[in-house]
Enzyme design. Structure first.
Site, mmCIF file in Angstrom:
data_model
loop_
_atom_site.group_PDB
_atom_site.id
_atom_site.type_symbol
_atom_site.label_atom_id
_atom_site.label_comp_id
_atom_site.label_asym_id
_atom_site.label_seq_id
_atom_site.Cartn_x
_atom_site.Cartn_y
_atom_site.Cartn_z
ATOM 1 N N TYR A 31 24.159 38.754 8.280
ATOM 2 C CA TYR A 31 23.116 38.648 7.255
ATOM 3 C C TYR A 31 21.801 38.070 7.805
ATOM 4 O O TYR A 31 20.986 37.569 7.039
ATOM 5 C CB TYR A 31 23.618 37.815 6.076
ATOM 6 C CG TYR A 31 24.449 38.628 5.089
ATOM 7 C CD1 TYR A 31 23.894 39.717 4.410
ATOM 8 C CD2 TYR A 31 25.772 38.308 4.818
ATOM 9 C CE1 TYR A 31 24.639 40.467 3.502
ATOM 10 C CE2 TYR A 31 26.523 39.049 3.908
ATOM 11 C CZ TYR A 31 25.947 40.123 3.254
ATOM 12 O OH TYR A 31 26.680 40.855 2.357
ATOM 13 N N LYS A 41 34.180 41.784 -0.599
ATOM 14 C CA LYS A 41 33.812 40.374 -0.427
ATOM 15 C C LYS A 41 34.877 39.419 -0.984
ATOM 16 O O LYS A 41 35.768 39.838 -1.730
ATOM 17 C CB LYS A 41 32.457 40.135 -1.100
ATOM 18 C CG LYS A 41 31.297 40.917 -0.452
ATOM 19 C CD LYS A 41 29.965 40.556 -1.096
ATOM 20 C CE LYS A 41 28.808 41.314 -0.464
ATOM 21 N NZ LYS A 41 27.495 40.922 -1.059
ATOM 22 N N GLU A 52 26.147 47.866 11.940
ATOM 23 C CA GLU A 52 27.156 47.057 11.248
ATOM 24 C C GLU A 52 28.572 47.478 11.625
ATOM 25 O O GLU A 52 29.448 46.627 11.835
ATOM 26 C CB GLU A 52 26.931 47.155 9.730
ATOM 27 C CG GLU A 52 25.632 46.495 9.303
ATOM 28 C CD GLU A 52 25.262 46.718 7.834
ATOM 29 O OE1 GLU A 52 24.205 46.221 7.415
ATOM 30 O OE2 GLU A 52 26.041 47.380 7.109
ATOM 31 N N ASN A 104 29.207 39.429 -5.646
ATOM 32 C CA ASN A 104 29.077 40.787 -6.182
ATOM 33 C C ASN A 104 30.009 41.813 -5.533
ATOM 34 O O ASN A 104 29.725 43.003 -5.494
ATOM 35 C CB ASN A 104 27.609 41.231 -6.158
ATOM 36 C CG ASN A 104 27.036 41.295 -4.763
ATOM 37 O OD1 ASN A 104 27.720 41.019 -3.791
ATOM 38 N ND2 ASN A 104 25.775 41.684 -4.662
ATOM 39 N N HIS A 108 29.730 44.908 -0.160
ATOM 40 C CA HIS A 108 28.529 45.196 0.624
ATOM 41 C C HIS A 108 28.580 46.650 1.051
ATOM 42 O O HIS A 108 29.660 47.152 1.371
ATOM 43 C CB HIS A 108 28.457 44.321 1.879
ATOM 44 C CG HIS A 108 27.521 44.880 2.912
ATOM 45 N ND1 HIS A 108 26.164 44.652 2.867
ATOM 46 C CD2 HIS A 108 27.737 45.710 3.974
ATOM 47 C CE1 HIS A 108 25.592 45.317 3.875
ATOM 48 N NE2 HIS A 108 26.529 45.959 4.557
HETATM 49 P P1 GTP Z 1 24.569 44.030 0.279
HETATM 50 O O1 GTP Z 1 25.219 45.361 0.245
HETATM 51 O O2 GTP Z 1 25.562 42.876 0.249
HETATM 52 O O3 GTP Z 1 23.572 43.893 1.398
HETATM 53 O O4 GTP Z 1 23.801 43.914 -1.112
HETATM 54 P P2 GTP Z 1 22.404 44.548 -1.529
HETATM 55 O O5 GTP Z 1 21.870 45.401 -0.428
HETATM 56 O O6 GTP Z 1 22.600 45.151 -2.866
HETATM 57 O O7 GTP Z 1 21.502 43.264 -1.694
HETATM 58 P P3 GTP Z 1 20.567 42.513 -0.615
HETATM 59 O O8 GTP Z 1 20.715 43.135 0.738
HETATM 60 O O9 GTP Z 1 19.234 42.371 -1.207
HETATM 61 O O10 GTP Z 1 21.238 41.075 -0.599
HETATM 62 C C1 GTP Z 1 22.375 40.828 0.215
HETATM 63 C C2 GTP Z 1 23.341 39.982 -0.535
HETATM 64 O O11 GTP Z 1 22.787 38.700 -0.741
HETATM 65 C C3 GTP Z 1 23.705 40.459 -1.944
HETATM 66 O O12 GTP Z 1 24.719 41.427 -1.976
HETATM 67 C C4 GTP Z 1 24.184 39.179 -2.575
HETATM 68 O O13 GTP Z 1 25.535 38.907 -2.236
HETATM 69 C C5 GTP Z 1 23.300 38.142 -1.927
HETATM 70 N N1 GTP Z 1 22.195 37.793 -2.821
HETATM 71 C C6 GTP Z 1 21.098 38.533 -3.122
HETATM 72 N N2 GTP Z 1 20.305 37.875 -4.003
HETATM 73 C C7 GTP Z 1 20.938 36.695 -4.247
HETATM 74 C C8 GTP Z 1 20.634 35.572 -5.057
HETATM 75 O O14 GTP Z 1 19.634 35.518 -5.753
HETATM 76 N N3 GTP Z 1 21.539 34.531 -5.032
HETATM 77 C C9 GTP Z 1 22.679 34.555 -4.247
HETATM 78 N N4 GTP Z 1 23.525 33.518 -4.252
HETATM 79 N N5 GTP Z 1 22.978 35.600 -3.481
HETATM 80 C C10 GTP Z 1 22.138 36.649 -3.485
HETATM 81 MG MG MG Z 2 21.677 44.791 1.624
#
Ligand code: GTP
Ligand code: MG
Length: 139
Positions: free
Chosen positions: A49, A9, A126, A112, A115
């Site tokens: 997303y 990212k 994807e 973070n 992905h």
């Molecule tokens: P991905 O591999 O990126 O999909 O991450 P994940 O599967 O661990 O998390 P999830 O699919 O629940 O959320 C997708 C992405 O949304 C996360 O990786 C974060 O970058 C973002 N995200 C999740 N929660 C928050 C939040 O509370 N605030 C913000 N700004 N971003 C968030």
């Molecule tokens: Mg995810």
């Protein structure tokens, strides 16, 4: 043999951490079988997303993903989906295990660093969004 889709990212590409992230991926035994550095478009990020479109952080997430270049990748290996999720660490770096990419490098729950697909099914979808089959080159 399984494939997963990865994105390095903007927070990580901006801090010159592409190689550092790739070192963790390769040390875990996953092979980077396709990789390119791209600037995601807004429609591309919204599509990618779309499952999160009702979440309060959707706008912030999409804006972040288009804010700087990202590196999209296909990773191949045994149990690649689960293995990559394991070495990525928890979504929130404060909860991520020692030695994981997010523990090592992530800035916050939003920024973070990586992905990774959450299922084999989603990995296929994807990968197809960003790569054609002839761009994926296992050893
Ligand atoms: P991905 O591999 O990126 O999909 O991450 P994940 O599967 O661990 O998390 P999830 O699919 O629940 O959320 C997708 C992405 O949304 C996360 O990786 C974060 O970058 C973002 N995200 C999740 N929660 C928050 C939040 O509370 N605030 C913000 N700004 N971003 C968030
Ligand atoms: Mg995810």
């Amino acid at each position: 043999i399984e494939r997963t889709f990865s994105i390095i990212k903007p927070d990580a590409t901006k801090r010159n951490l592409t190689g550092a992230v790739n070192a963790v991926i390769e040390a875990a035994g996953l092979q980077i079988v396709a990789q390119k550095r791209i600037r995601m478009s807004l429609p591309e990020a919204r599509k990618f997303y779309a499952v999160h479109k009702e979440r309060p952080f959707f706008g912030e997430l999409v804006d972040f993903m288009v804010s700087a270049p990202v590196v999209v990748q296909v990773l191949e290996g045994e149990n690649a989906v689960a293995k990559y999720r394991e070495i990525m660490g928890a979504t929130n770096p404060a909860q991520a295990a020692e030695g994981t990419i997010r523990k090592l490098y992530a800035v916050s729950v939003g920024e973070n660093s990586v992905h990774g697909s959450d299922s084999v099914e989603n990995a296929k979808i994807e990968i197809a969004q960003f790569f054609s089959e002839n761009e994926i080159l296992p050893a």
